[in-house]
Scaffold this active site. Structure first.
Site, PDB file in Angstrom:
ATOM      1  N   LYS A   1      38.216  29.517  29.263  1.00 15.51           N
ATOM      2  CA  LYS A   1      37.071  30.279  28.718  1.00 15.51           C
ATOM      3  C   LYS A   1      37.545  31.356  27.743  1.00 15.51           C
ATOM      4  CE  LYS A   1      34.369  32.929  31.576  1.00 15.51           C
ATOM      5  NZ  LYS A   1      34.140  34.265  30.997  1.00 15.51           N
ATOM      6  N   SER A   2      38.520  32.139  28.149  1.00 14.92           N
ATOM      7  CA  SER A   2      38.986  33.235  27.292  1.00 14.92           C
ATOM      8  C   SER A   2      39.521  32.704  25.959  1.00 14.92           C
ATOM      9  CB  SER A   2      40.108  34.006  27.988  1.00 14.92           C
ATOM     10  OG  SER A   2      39.608  34.695  29.099  1.00 14.92           O
TER      11      SER A   2
ATOM     12  N   ARG B   1      37.892  33.102  21.963  1.00 13.57           N
ATOM     13  CA  ARG B   1      38.710  33.679  20.897  1.00 13.57           C
ATOM     14  C   ARG B   1      38.950  32.665  19.788  1.00 13.57           C
ATOM     15  NH1 ARG B   1      39.484  36.337  25.514  1.00 13.57           N
ATOM     16  NH2 ARG B   1      40.384  38.446  25.550  1.00 13.57           N
TER      17      ARG B   1
ATOM     18  N   ARG C   1      25.674  45.732  32.145  1.00 11.82           N
ATOM     19  CA  ARG C   1      27.130  45.925  32.098  1.00 11.82           C
ATOM     20  C   ARG C   1      27.521  47.012  31.082  1.00 11.82           C
ATOM     21  NH1 ARG C   1      30.027  40.277  32.263  1.00 11.82           N
ATOM     22  NH2 ARG C   1      31.762  41.645  32.852  1.00 11.82           N
TER      23      ARG C   1
ATOM     24  N   SER D   1      41.471  46.496  30.688  1.00  9.70           N
ATOM     25  CA  SER D   1      40.491  45.486  30.284  1.00  9.70           C
ATOM     26  C   SER D   1      40.952  44.753  29.033  1.00  9.70           C
ATOM     27  CB  SER D   1      39.135  46.144  30.015  1.00  9.70           C
ATOM     28  OG  SER D   1      38.305  45.249  29.297  1.00  9.70           O
TER      29      SER D   1
ATOM     30  N   GLN E   1      39.133  42.683  27.477  1.00 13.39           N
ATOM     31  CA  GLN E   1      38.007  42.635  26.532  1.00 13.39           C
ATOM     32  C   GLN E   1      38.011  43.870  25.645  1.00 13.39           C
ATOM     33  OE1 GLN E   1      34.470  42.004  28.866  1.00 13.39           O
ATOM     34  NE2 GLN E   1      35.011  39.885  29.317  1.00 13.39           N
TER      35      GLN E   1
ATOM     36  N   ASP F   1      39.444  37.445  37.954  1.00 16.22           N
ATOM     37  CA  ASP F   1      38.358  36.464  38.072  1.00 16.22           C
ATOM     38  C   ASP F   1      38.523  35.568  39.303  1.00 16.22           C
ATOM     39  OD1 ASP F   1      37.183  37.483  35.801  1.00 16.22           O
ATOM     40  OD2 ASP F   1      38.089  36.011  34.461  1.00 16.22           O
TER      41      ASP F   1
ATOM     42  N   LYS G   1      31.275  43.380  37.095  1.00 17.52           N
ATOM     43  CA  LYS G   1      31.329  42.016  36.547  1.00 17.52           C
ATOM     44  C   LYS G   1      29.895  41.463  36.463  1.00 17.52           C
ATOM     45  CE  LYS G   1      35.706  41.742  35.824  1.00 17.52           C
ATOM     46  NZ  LYS G   1      36.144  41.719  34.424  1.00 17.52           N
TER      47      LYS G   1
ATOM     48  N   ARG H   1      30.739  42.124  42.457  1.00 13.69           N
ATOM     49  CA  ARG H   1      31.362  41.019  43.214  1.00 13.69           C
ATOM     50  C   ARG H   1      31.901  41.469  44.567  1.00 13.69           C
ATOM     51  NH1 ARG H   1      34.139  37.650  38.168  1.00 13.69           N
ATOM     52  NH2 ARG H   1      32.208  36.568  37.619  1.00 13.69           N
TER      53      ARG H   1
HETATM   54  C1  S3P Z   1      38.260  38.389  29.884  1.00 10.34           C
HETATM   55  C2  S3P Z   1      38.744  39.530  30.478  1.00 10.34           C
HETATM   56  C3  S3P Z   1      38.355  39.956  31.830  1.00 10.34           C
HETATM   57  C4  S3P Z   1      37.776  38.805  32.627  1.00 10.34           C
HETATM   58  C5  S3P Z   1      36.753  38.020  31.850  1.00 10.34           C
HETATM   59  C6  S3P Z   1      37.363  37.454  30.579  1.00 10.34           C
HETATM   60  C7  S3P Z   1      38.674  38.069  28.503  1.00 10.34           C
HETATM   61  O1  S3P Z   1      37.395  40.976  31.712  1.00 10.34           O
HETATM   62  O2  S3P Z   1      37.199  39.287  33.820  1.00 10.34           O
HETATM   63  O3  S3P Z   1      36.239  36.951  32.619  1.00 10.34           O
HETATM   64  O4  S3P Z   1      38.480  36.926  28.066  1.00 10.34           O
HETATM   65  O5  S3P Z   1      39.217  38.971  27.831  1.00 10.34           O
HETATM   66  P1  S3P Z   1      37.787  42.531  31.508  1.00 10.34           P
HETATM   67  O6  S3P Z   1      38.451  42.678  30.214  1.00 10.34           O
HETATM   68  O7  S3P Z   1      36.474  43.253  31.555  1.00 10.34           O
HETATM   69  O8  S3P Z   1      38.664  42.852  32.669  1.00 10.34           O
END
Ligand code: S3P
Length: 450
Positions: free
Chosen positions: A22-23, A27, A128, A173, A175, A320, A347, A351
């Protein structure tokens, strides 16, 4: 509302392949959209979250061509033709669905554009905190308007000329790190993010893949702006966070052996292997590719699990996977402690509260703490009707718990699984009913000419 039922597992299949990471998929779509020329993304994860990112990049003026679809999964190969770093103002507000990654990373990209974009999402996304990206991006010269103190969606991102930033992340984080580094592509000079604890480094690895120069010095990551990604094809490995569900199912089944093929083995994501090893499972991984995003196979041999402590610097690496690791804790001998994981409370749902609530409904003793929980393992799990709080990982973690429970477990609101794992139900079938001979991932049905 979709309902998923789980019951005692019949057998562990010999091998399984999970959909794309997914990540990396998010990107790859964003970087491809920021590059001039065409990028083919193979192994893309066609989950609702990642499709939000693709649609957002389309709304911002890039062209998307579907290349290959898998029945029951969706679009796994696509070509994105970008227009360079200067995007086009969207005609309408952009729907980010349930996706925090779409929202936060887009904020970084939109901060550098010379127009205003509105971003909105579902009820969960709208709760969020976006202040964590709004604050540093404001320091760079953008302005992000949101709702309330936490600056929640709907957001208005007013982009503009950016200046570089040196920023110490207040929370670990990936993100937030990524949003700032993406904005750094538009700011003339060196933008640096200092991480308190290492987080997943997909943005940095994809910077290299797309020809962006960046630098790591100890716990600081820097990028020099202005830079533009170079279009380049990419193959996305399977998502270890999706593999995690089957890894725990196999680890908790004495005598079983499961191979998960072609899964991402980026060391910032493989913490689950270390945790399961500590719990007494036998897990080995072998890389088939080490450059770029490492990938390979994971083999899990099941046995009796023992409790463990999960905390400290390891938390971002398993963030995750904590819901399914909590389920592993319930199946293990002794008390498993998850600590330093207060991020779980912000999240897709809280959770910590959701896992504690559902484990208790199944008959497990759980003590909830502000930063985690203590789970008393070893009790017989009872089938129950469980809420998901529209959180995909809660739904899937408890589908696995149901495999080890007496009676039937009913997961309400299971449609949220599509957020990250299209085809999960097909894979669950393999465990609940045995291998009927059907391939674990349905066959390709459409390959239009490129
Ligand atoms: C992610 C970073 C994580 C993760 C999310 C995907 C990413 O979040 O929990 O599912 O793709 O950079 P955080 O950056 O908020 O920890």
């Amino acid at each position: 509302m979709a309902i998923l039922t789980s019951k005692k597992l019949k057998s562990i299949p010999a091998e399984i392949t999970v959909p794309g990471d997914k990540s990396i998929s998010h990107r790859a779509a964003m970087f491809a959209g920021l590059a001039k020329g065409t990028t083919v993304i193979d192994g893309f994860l066609p989950s609702e979250d990642c499709l939000c990112t693709v649609k957002a990049m389309q709304a911002l003026g890039t062209t998307v061509e579907p290349l290959e679809e898998v029945e029951g999964v969706g679009l796994v190969k696509l070509a994105i033709t970008g227009r360079g770093a200067r995007l086009q103002a969207p005609a309408q507000p952009i729907d980010c669905g349930n996706s925090g990654t779409t929202t936060r990373l887009l904020c970084g990209i939109l901060a550098g554009q010379d127009f205003t974009t509105e971003l909105f999402g579902d009820a969960s996304l709208s709760k969020r905190p976006m202040k964590r990206v709004a604050d540093p991006l404001a320091q760079m010269g953008a302005r992000i308007e949101g709702q309330g103190e936490k600056v929640c969606a709907p957001l208005k991102v007013h982009g503009g000329a950016l200046k570089p930033l040196y920023y110490k992340l207040p929370v670990a984080s990936a993100q937030v790190k990524s949003a700032i580094l993406l904005a750094g592509l538009f700011a003339p000079g060196k933008t640096t993010v200092v991480e308190p604890v290492a987080t997943r480094n997909h943005t940095e690895r994809l910077f290299s893949h797309f020809g962006i120069k960046w630098l790591r010095e100890d716990d600081a990551v820097s990028v020099y702006g202005p830079q533009e990604p170079r279009a380049t094809d990419i193959v996305v490995p399977g998502d270890i966070s999706s593999a995690a569900f089957w890894m725990v199912a196999a680890a908790a089944t004495p005598g079983s052996q499961l191979t998960i093929k072609n899964v991402g083995l980026n060391p910032t994501r493989t913490g689950i292997i270390d945790v399961l090893l500590r719990m007494g499972a036998q897990v080995t991984s072998s890389e088939t590719q080490s450059e770029g995003e490492p990938r390979g196979n994971i083999v899990i041999k099941g046995g009796d699990l023992n409790a463990t402590v999960i905390g400290g610097a390891e938390i971002p690496n398993v963030i995750d996977e904590l819901p399914i690791l909590a389920v592993a804790g319930a199946l293990a001998r002794g008390k498993t402690l998850i600590r330093d994981a207060q991020e779980l409370r912000v999240k897709e749902t809280d959770r910590i509260a959701a896992v504690a609530h559902n484990l208790r409904l199944m008959g497990v003793t759980v003590t909830e703490n502000p930063d985690g929980m203590e789970i008393t393992g070893g009790a017989k799990l009872q089938g129950a009707t469980l809420p998901t709080y529209h959180d995909h990982r809660i739904a899937m973690a408890f589908a696995i718990a149901g495999m080890f429970a007496e009676g039937v477990t009913t997961i309400e609101g299971a449609e949220c699984i599509a957020t990250s794992y299209p085809g999960f139900e097909h894979h669950l079938e393999l465990f609940l009913h045995g291998d009927t001979g059907a391939p674990p991932i349905p066959t390709i049905t459409r390959v239009p000419p490129h």
